[in-house]
Each structure stands twice: as C-alpha cells, then as structure tokens.
Design a protein around this motif. Structure first.
Motif, mmCIF file in Angstrom:
data_model
loop_
_atom_site.group_PDB
_atom_site.id
_atom_site.type_symbol
_atom_site.label_atom_id
_atom_site.label_comp_id
_atom_site.label_asym_id
_atom_site.label_seq_id
_atom_site.Cartn_x
_atom_site.Cartn_y
_atom_site.Cartn_z
ATOM 1 N N ILE A 384 0.730 -1.462 -0.136
ATOM 2 C CA ILE A 384 -0.053 0.091 0.023
ATOM 3 C C ILE A 384 0.830 1.096 0.119
ATOM 4 C CG2 ILE A 384 -1.954 -1.170 1.378
ATOM 5 C CD1 ILE A 384 -0.910 0.229 3.816
ATOM 6 N N TYR A 385 0.128 2.333 -0.129
ATOM 7 C CA TYR A 385 1.063 3.675 -0.151
ATOM 8 C C TYR A 385 0.921 4.263 1.176
ATOM 9 C CZ TYR A 385 -3.942 4.945 -1.071
ATOM 10 O OH TYR A 385 -5.394 5.097 -1.114
ATOM 11 N N GLY A 386 0.215 3.691 2.118
ATOM 12 C CA GLY A 386 -0.109 4.195 3.352
ATOM 13 C C GLY A 386 -1.371 4.728 3.602
ATOM 14 N N TYR A 387 -1.449 5.921 4.618
ATOM 15 C CA TYR A 387 -2.726 6.417 4.789
ATOM 16 C C TYR A 387 -2.570 7.687 5.271
ATOM 17 C CZ TYR A 387 -2.692 5.429 9.923
ATOM 18 O OH TYR A 387 -2.056 5.564 11.304
ATOM 19 N N TYR A 388 -3.938 8.572 5.048
ATOM 20 C CA TYR A 388 -3.867 9.849 5.619
ATOM 21 C C TYR A 388 -5.015 9.905 6.543
ATOM 22 C CZ TYR A 388 -1.186 10.832 1.103
ATOM 23 O OH TYR A 388 -0.613 11.028 -0.128
ATOM 24 N N GLY A 406 -11.887 17.762 5.634
ATOM 25 C CA GLY A 406 -13.395 17.822 4.987
ATOM 26 C C GLY A 406 -13.897 16.672 5.506
ATOM 27 N N GLY A 407 -14.907 16.403 4.962
ATOM 28 C CA GLY A 407 -15.958 15.316 5.280
ATOM 29 C C GLY A 407 -16.075 13.997 4.310
ATOM 30 N N VAL A 408 -14.968 13.704 3.389
ATOM 31 C CA VAL A 408 -15.061 12.819 2.327
ATOM 32 C C VAL A 408 -14.073 11.622 2.892
ATOM 33 C CG1 VAL A 408 -14.925 12.052 0.289
ATOM 34 C CG2 VAL A 408 -16.034 14.338 0.556
ATOM 35 N N VAL A 432 -11.077 16.175 2.741
ATOM 36 C CA VAL A 432 -11.179 14.759 3.084
ATOM 37 C C VAL A 432 -11.022 14.580 4.632
ATOM 38 C CG1 VAL A 432 -10.409 14.152 0.670
ATOM 39 C CG2 VAL A 432 -8.560 14.254 2.472
ATOM 40 N N SER A 433 -11.527 13.524 5.266
ATOM 41 C CA SER A 433 -11.216 13.129 6.417
ATOM 42 C C SER A 433 -10.352 12.153 6.725
ATOM 43 C CB SER A 433 -12.479 12.665 7.100
ATOM 44 O OG SER A 433 -12.887 11.462 6.303
ATOM 45 N N ALA A 434 -9.968 11.252 5.366
ATOM 46 C CA ALA A 434 -8.999 10.402 5.422
ATOM 47 C C ALA A 434 -8.927 9.597 3.972
ATOM 48 C CB ALA A 434 -9.445 8.959 6.232
ATOM 49 N N ILE A 435 -7.828 9.249 3.660
ATOM 50 C CA ILE A 435 -7.372 8.422 2.285
ATOM 51 C C ILE A 435 -6.604 7.213 2.715
ATOM 52 C CG2 ILE A 435 -6.477 8.417 0.260
ATOM 53 C CD1 ILE A 435 -6.610 11.644 0.121
ATOM 54 N N VAL A 436 -7.288 6.156 2.543
ATOM 55 C CA VAL A 436 -6.584 4.808 3.076
ATOM 56 C C VAL A 436 -6.341 3.857 1.921
ATOM 57 C CG1 VAL A 436 -6.794 2.994 4.466
ATOM 58 C CG2 VAL A 436 -7.871 5.305 5.241
ATOM 59 N N GLU A 455 -19.180 5.795 12.190
ATOM 60 C CA GLU A 455 -19.289 6.732 13.397
ATOM 61 C C GLU A 455 -18.318 7.676 13.620
ATOM 62 O OE1 GLU A 455 -21.083 5.380 15.947
ATOM 63 O OE2 GLU A 455 -21.708 3.596 14.498
ATOM 64 N N ASP A 456 -17.298 7.851 12.514
ATOM 65 C CA ASP A 456 -16.451 9.256 12.705
ATOM 66 C C ASP A 456 -17.239 10.298 12.432
ATOM 67 O OD1 ASP A 456 -14.340 10.804 12.469
ATOM 68 O OD2 ASP A 456 -13.667 10.256 10.463
ATOM 69 N N PRO A 457 -17.412 11.471 13.397
ATOM 70 C CA PRO A 457 -17.986 12.482 13.225
ATOM 71 C C PRO A 457 -17.711 13.507 12.282
ATOM 72 C CG PRO A 457 -16.756 12.700 15.289
ATOM 73 C CD PRO A 457 -16.587 11.382 14.674
ATOM 74 N N ASN A 458 -16.400 13.224 11.801
ATOM 75 C CA ASN A 458 -15.664 14.003 10.671
ATOM 76 C C ASN A 458 -15.802 13.417 9.359
ATOM 77 O OD1 ASN A 458 -14.169 15.915 12.558
ATOM 78 N ND2 ASN A 458 -12.756 14.200 13.021
ATOM 79 N N THR A 459 -16.694 12.398 9.102
ATOM 80 C CA THR A 459 -16.788 11.971 7.756
ATOM 81 C C THR A 459 -18.318 12.224 7.702
ATOM 82 O OG1 THR A 459 -15.026 10.267 8.012
ATOM 83 C CG2 THR A 459 -16.566 9.819 6.425
#
Length: 717
Positions: A384-388, A406-408, A432-436, A455-459
């Motif tokens: 993988i490339y990792g995660y944000y 952001g919320g995506v 974005v909230s995360a890139i995995v 469950e993540d309130p940021n997503t």
C-alpha cells in the motif's frame, strides 16, 4: 414442524454424501421440496414400463417423463425428457426411448427408473420463470429470480439477493428484472400469482440457509399462472467441500483498533531513514512536515538519529505505548519485525512493502497474517501507499502530502487509484477526512473501514474503490449500519463472470460476479459508481447537496437544447420531472418572455437578464411542491457566468437562512469563465459542472438513491 423438516432433509443429504454423490436425483429433490413446501407437480418413480403406465393413468391428462439417474445431471442433453405423453402405448414407447437414450449418452450411468410427472399448464396465461440459489464466493448463499425456461440463458434477465430473504424482499425481486411488466400481464394476459412466486423464492432461500452444504438449487422452469407457481423441475447440487472459516471481529473490536489507527498518539516507523529517496525517509518527512502532534519514533538498527529524532535499534526499545507501526522495510524482513511489534503490544501495523501475495508470495503473506493473529495486531496492507488521517494531521505515506480537511473518506485497493484520488481532491479542493490504501487486504478491509467511518463525526461520505471483497456479508452488514447515517459510494472494478464455467445449474451459470455484486450492493443501500471519475464526483457532491424531501424535480434553463438533454438525464437517473400544476405554470410564465416556454423544463430563453434567472429560481425554492432544481445556464453577455453564479448562491443562502433547503444542481455551457463559476457554486452548496448536462443530474440521482436507501424517501424508483 421446522425441526421435522430439517431432520428429513439432513437424513437425505447424509445418505447422498455417503454414496459419494454431489447431485440429487429428481425424486430426492421432491423429498426436499415437500419438506420445505416448495410447490412441485405430482409425480411417481417408475422402475419399469408397466409401473410407468400405472402411474400415468393416475394423472388426469398427459404427463412428462424424465430419466432418473444419479449420474446424469442434465437430463435434456441426454435425451431423457419427453413432454406431453398420453395413453398406455405412448407411455411404453417413451419409457423405452428415454432409457435407451440415457444408456447411449452415459453407458456407465446408474438408472433408477423414469419419473412420471403431472404436466403443468401452458399457454398465454402462463409464464416460465426461474427460481434458484447459488453459493457465491464473496457473498455466500445468494437467491436468484428471473425469466425461465428456454429464455433463461438467452436473456439473462436475473436478479440476486442475499439469502435468506423475507416475503417483502422476495416480492421486490419480481420488480427488479427488466421484463417485470410481463409478470403483471400484457396484451390482455392476466397477471401471474406474484405471492406464489415470492413464496417459492423465500422457501428456497431458507433451504440453502439451513443447509450450507447445498451449493446450488435450480427450479427451472417454474410455471407461473394467475393461481399458482409450481416448479416443473428441481435440481440440487451439494458442495465439494466446506469453505475455509475466516477470522471475524466484533464491532467493538473493530472500533477499538481503528480508533488507535486513525487517531494515534504515537507512531513508530520501522525502516526510517535519513537518506532521501528511501520510503522510510519519505514517511518520516510526511509525518513531521504534516504537523502530526503525537510522538514519532524512527526505528533503524544502523542509526542513532533520524531527522533530528532519536532512533531505536528495535521497536521493542521504544518507550511507552505505540499505537501504529509503519513498515518501510523489504518484504523478507517484515515477519521478524512484526514479531517484535506483537511483543511490544502495538495494535496496528501499516505494511507499505510489496512482494507478498500480489507477486505470488502467498506463503509469506500467510506467515505475517498468522503472526498478526497470534499477537492481536491488525494489519493494513501489505502493498500500500499508506494512509492519511487529515483531522489528526497524520500523513503516514511515501506519497505527496494532503492536508485539506473535510468530510469525505476515500479508500482504494490500488496505489495508482489512490494517487488519482489525491490529485482529484487537490484539483477540486475536496476536503477529506481520510485517504486509506488497502492493497492486498491481508487483514483490515472495507468492512473495518466502513464500521469506523460510519461512526466518525468528521466523515460525511465514504467512497471506496475495490477489486473484490474478502467477506461480502460482513461488508453488507457494515454498509447497512452506515447507510442510514451517511452515503457509501463504491467503484467495483472487474466486470467478469469467471465462476460461470464451473456451474452445474442454470442459476449457477447466470450468477456472474458483476451481476451478483450489482444487485447485492444495491440491496445494501450502496451507491455503485460506473467509473472512477463518477465515484470521485459523487463523493465530492453528496455532502454538498441537501437531502431531498420528495421526488418532484423542475428544470429551469436558458437554452432549449440544454433543457432537452437535462430532461433525458433526469429520466436516465430514475428521477421524476414534476408535472407542473396550472397555478405554478402561470407563476413561471409571469417571469419569462412570450416566446419562452413554461411547463417542465421552464425555458426562460438565453437573452434574459439576471433578474429572470433570480425570479424563477426564487419561485422554484419557494414552492413547497418542488423538491429539487436542475439549472441549465447559457453563457451570454447579458448574464455573464459569475453574475449567474453569484445570484444563484445568494438566493440559495437566503432561503437556507429561512430554513428552506433543496438540492440544486447546475449545468453551465459557455466559454472558459464557466469553470470558475462552477467552482464558486460548488463551494456554496450548488453542485455545478461546465460543459456537461449529465454530471450534475447523475450527482442528484446519487443523492436520491442514498436518501431512498436511508429510508428518508419512499420506496424504490
């Protein structure tokens, strides 16, 4: 009663297994059908000619005669079926012909006799359908329904659901095939008994749920009439072996490990390096430069200091608790380092290295999975490339950083797709909230991420690129829990039907990978994107659009041509153009020139000033009977692009302050200035695209599909 039927079927299946068989004969199939209330015609097994004559005489009218042999699966191919036999002479002739054909077809086959079966009705008031079940490698037991008989493999008009299904879900399958109208009666024909068909579907689904060793069930054809639905033929095939059990985790376990992965307080980088160009150096720089506020511990046995931070010979030397270990070492060293991670009690390992199952090194991947399970370490990757995790300023990757919160939440199985996601997010300013990255999915997969992001309130929206699912049922369970709260968009790559070649029944042959994925993702409430750009655009647009409160859509356009194309797009996306009532039609006409056109689309014509756009948009937002607006803008000097964008955004903001929110999408046609206008609108709650009438309406359609799946609107459309 239920226990009795299970015992009867269990006894029969055990005897079939004891004989070394995987396919049941027709009389054995009838035993199971009777036990589960699956409607089949009257029938008897004849061991010789005279028995056949006696059995046929007991049925009122012609009969069907079929070879019964545990070694002949496809009776028609063997010349072992004769339809419409009537009278002693014809019965004798048919019996002899069937047996002779079977012996010529398979000389070594065991022949138990000939089945004499009541002939079911035919004609304009009947319809042949197929009901079946198959064991899908991703989703397990899946029930199928479609047009049957000779049409089944020609039209392939079949729909699938996870088994078991309840009565309502079974009934919904009848409306999910392309030829659904035929079942309701066409050209004067009476409609078929829909509840009888649905009951056949439900009972088959319960059968395969109760007996996982049943690989395939085929009721084909089922003769449906206005009074009944009876299976003319039942075929049951057992699996060769039991599936390998997969380790599962509870929701609480998933959330506990994912919380420490996505919100870590301490990260160790195994293979950290001072040398530019090394993955271990890139990961360290991204963590530091990205502003991660937690502890960062480089691990390298040949360094004392890396990028100004104390380096440790082993991860076991790192003081205190560590939440995540990021691996930036060659594949051959991962297993021994993972043992140390396990001994340290670190709950998550992010495995960037390649060189595992994707290159044929399956044993090496199995080894690290076993180590992870033994020590309770969840594995992300490898390959993988990792995660944000942007809200925690975490950039644990060797790729370019990204820090627009952001919320995506975006995930991908492929590194290349992951970088396309990154570039798109940067170009469109998508927060974005995360890139995995998921890579080989040796352990952590989409259902873990869905559970967390749900469950993540940021997503606010989750978009996933996947090539396969390790456990389709776990994914569906996670999706069903998430969709009522936020949209889930999936891009499923690989539209193949590789499993069809080995199928032993019509149902199995029709259960192509993509067809099953398509129906079951829809059953789970997931929005399936047709391509990468659509997945990204849906993810960008869905959090922007308010949830619609009804189905009536109005198009307001400055160009008749755009209005026609937008109307087509509305229909193509399963949406409904409002049938404008007379008073509303008159209200729109008051704002547009005589040579314009009210109705729907509302054509205000291209030469109108900004006030006409504003007045008609206001009316569309004001009237509670209108639930969504589609705007078609045409670039003119009279109303330049940014003037249109600013007035539209201002009016929508005004109504929002009054508590009136409706989804509004816009198609802008014109010179290059429309690009800036679209970005301006997007940032202010209007999903707008230049040079296309399809994209804005597709985004609106995706919002409607989610709202319906989440139970916020009426039934399927």
């Amino acid at each position: 009663m239920a226990e009795d039927r299970v015992l009867r079927v269990r006894t029969l299946l055990d005897s079939v297994r004891a004989e070394g068989r995987t396919s049941l004969t027709a009389p054995e199939g009838k035993v199971i059908a009777d036990a589960y209330g699956i409607a089949v015609p009257g029938e008897e097994l004849a061991a010789d000619v005279e028995e056949a004559v006696a059995h046929a005489a007991r049925f009122d009218g012609p009969v069907v005669m079929k070879i019964v042999s545990p070694d002949i699966l496809h009776k028609t191919d063997a010349g072992g079926v004769v339809v419409g036999v009537e009278g002693p002479a014809d019965v004798r002739a048919a019996f002899c012909r069937i047996v002779e054909n079977a012996r010529a077809y398979a000389p070594q086959a065991r022949i138990e006799g000939v089945q004499v079966q009541e002939l079911l009705p035919s004609g304009p008031s009947t319809q042949e359908v197929i009901v079946g079940a198959v064991t899908d490698p991703t989703f397990g037991k899946v029930v199928a329904f479609g047009l049957g008989g000779v049409l089944v493999e020609v039209l392939k008009d079949v729909t699938f659901r996870l088994a078991p299904v309840d009565a309502d879900e079974a009934l919904s399958m009848l409306d999910s095939i392309r030829a659904a109208e035929i079942l309701r009666g066409v050209r004067g024909a009476a409609p078929v008994d829909r509840w009888a068909i649905a009951e056949q579907i439900r009972r088959v689904s319960q059968l395969v749920t109760d007996f996982p060793e049943i690989a395939e069930v085929d009721l084909n054809p089922v003769i449906a009439t206005p009074q009944s639905a009876i299976a003319a033929d039942i075929r049951i095939i057992l699996s060769e072996s039991a599936p390998k059990p997969r380790r599962t985790y509870t929701r609480a376990q998933m959330l506990a490990s994912m919380r420490r992965l996505m919100q870590p307080r301490s990260v160790a980088v195994i293979g950290a390096s001072n040398e530019q160009g090394k993955i271990g150096n890139s990961v360290m720089r991204n963590l530091i430069d990205g502003g991660f506020s937690g502890e960062i511990h480089p691990v390298n046995p040949r360094a004392d200091d890396i990028l100004g931070r104390k380096a440790y010979k082993s991860v076991t030397d790192v003081p205190g608790e560590v939440d995540v270990a990021v691996f930036a070492i060659p594949a051959k060293f991962v297993a021994s380092a993972l043992e140390e991670v396990g001994r340290k009690g670190i709950p998550n390992a992010v495995l960037i290295p390649s060189g595992f199952a994707e290159t044929g090194e399956h044993a090496l991947q199995e080894e690290i999975v076993a180590i992870g399970e033994r020590h309770g370490v969840r594995l992300l990757g490898p390959n993988i490339y990792g995660y944000y995790s942007t809200w925690h300023d975490l950039c644990a990757t060797f790729c370019t950083p990204y820090d627009v919160k952001g919320g995506v939440a975006l995930t991908s199985q492929s590194g290349g797709i992951g970088m396309a996601i990154l570039g798109f997010a940067r170009t469109t300013k998508t927060g974005v909230s995360a890139i995995v990255g998921l890579g080989n999915k040796s352990d952590l997969d989409e259902d873990d991420l869905l559970t967390w992001f749900g469950e993540d309130p940021n997503t606010q929206c989750i978009a996933m690129h996947l090539e396969d699912l390790k456990d389709g049922r776990a994914f569906v369970e996670a999706a069903r829990a998430t969709v009522p709260k936020k949209p889930v968009v999936v891009l499923k790559a690989g539209r193949t039907a590789a499993g069809a070649k080995a199928a032993g029944s019509h149902t199995g042959a029709l259960a192509g990978d993509d067809a099953v994925y398509d129906d079951i993702l829809k059953q789970a409430g997931v929005i399936r994107a047709p391509g990468l750009n659509e997945m990204l655009e849906y993810a960008r647009a869905l959090p922007v659009l308010p949830t619609p409160q009804g189905d009536d859509i109005v198009i307001i356009t400055g160009a008749g041509g755009s209005g026609v194309l937008l109307s087509d797009a509305v229909t193509d996306n399963g949406l409904r153009l409002m049938d404008i009532p007379e008073d509303l039609d008159a209200a729109f006409k008051a704002f547009i020139p005589p040579f314009g056109a009210a109705g729907n689309p509302v054509d205000i014509t291209g030469g109108e000033p900004p006030s006409t756009y504003e007045a008609t948009i206001r009316l569309g937002l004001e009237d509670p009977r209108i639930h969504a607006l589609v705007l078609g803008y045409w670039h003119t000097i009279v109303t330049p692009p940014m003037v249109f964008a600013e007035l539209t955004a201002r009016v929508i903001a005004e109504f929002r302050e009054r508590g009136i929110e409706k989804p509004v999408v816009a198609s802008l046609a014109g010179d290059v200035e429309v690009e800036e206008a679209c970005q301006y609108l997007f940032e202010r709650g209007v999903v707008a695209y230049p040079y296309t009438t399809e994209k804005p309406v597709a985004a609106l359609g995706a919002k409607y599909r989610w709202a319906r799946a989440a139970g916020l609107l009426g039934g399927d459309r």
